[in-house]
Design an enzyme around this catalytic site. Structure first.
Site, mmCIF file in Angstrom:
data_model
loop_
_atom_site.group_PDB
_atom_site.id
_atom_site.type_symbol
_atom_site.label_atom_id
_atom_site.label_comp_id
_atom_site.label_asym_id
_atom_site.label_seq_id
_atom_site.Cartn_x
_atom_site.Cartn_y
_atom_site.Cartn_z
ATOM 1 N N CYS A 11 0.899 -1.175 -0.052
ATOM 2 C CA CYS A 11 -0.019 -0.040 0.130
ATOM 3 C C CYS A 11 0.995 1.171 -0.214
ATOM 4 C CB CYS A 11 -0.978 0.029 1.271
ATOM 5 S SG CYS A 11 -0.247 0.166 2.682
ATOM 6 N N CYS A 85 -4.517 -0.901 -1.844
ATOM 7 C CA CYS A 85 -5.214 0.733 -2.066
ATOM 8 C C CYS A 85 -4.908 1.162 -3.375
ATOM 9 C CB CYS A 85 -4.295 1.633 -0.987
ATOM 10 S SG CYS A 85 -2.683 2.002 -1.467
ATOM 11 N N CYS A 92 2.817 0.912 -8.316
ATOM 12 C CA CYS A 92 3.586 -0.306 -7.861
ATOM 13 C C CYS A 92 3.911 -0.854 -9.137
ATOM 14 C CB CYS A 92 2.896 -1.158 -6.820
ATOM 15 S SG CYS A 92 1.697 -2.118 -7.677
#
Length: 146
Positions: A11, A85, A92
């Site tokens: 996250c 999230c 990412c």
């Protein structure tokens, strides 16, 4: 001796959702999976209300620490990557060394750190998110090989 497969929860700050998920998975399936977590821009400490919400169900995450994605990227084999999230999902890595595409999951949960109001009102949000993560993990664990 077989090494347990790493499950990385990712996250933004690694202070609430991913930390709760790490503690929950360790509790639910720590005998067969290694729970780890990281953040895109990790915070200095785990949110105290996340620690409190987990303690309410008998899981101690007070010794866990926020970690950077760089703690693991290129250094650890990750068998499952679970992004919890929106922000981390957008930023990412889409490819993780050795990660099978069908082992990358996107499970967005509300950020309990955004909760407003009294401490009890904030705790209600932390509890709800904790319970949502727990239910999602329990369902997911039923689908993966033991």
């Amino acid at each position: 001796m077989n090494r347990k497969s790493n499950v990385l929860f990712l996250c933004t700050g690694n202070s609430c959702r991913s930390q709760m998920a790490e503690g929950l998975l360790r509790h639910l399936a720590g005998d067969r999976l290694e729970a780890i977590s990281a953040g895109m821009k990790e915070k200095e400490e785990i949110h105290p209300l996340a620690i409190k919400a987990m303690a309410e169900i008998g899981i101690d995450i007070s010794n866990q620490k926020p970690k950077s994605l760089n703690t693991y990227l290129g250094k650890e084999t990750v068998f499952y990557l679970i992004v919890v999230c929106d922000n981390a999902a957008q930023k990412c890595p889409r490819v993780w060394p050795g990660l099978n595409d069908n082992h990358r999951f996107y499970w967005p949960f509300d950020d309990p750190d955004d909760a407003t109001g009294s401490e009890e009102e904030k705790m209600a949000v932390f509890r709800r998110v904790r319970d949502e993560i727990k239910a999602k993990l329990e369902n997911w664990l039923e689908t993966i090989p033991k």
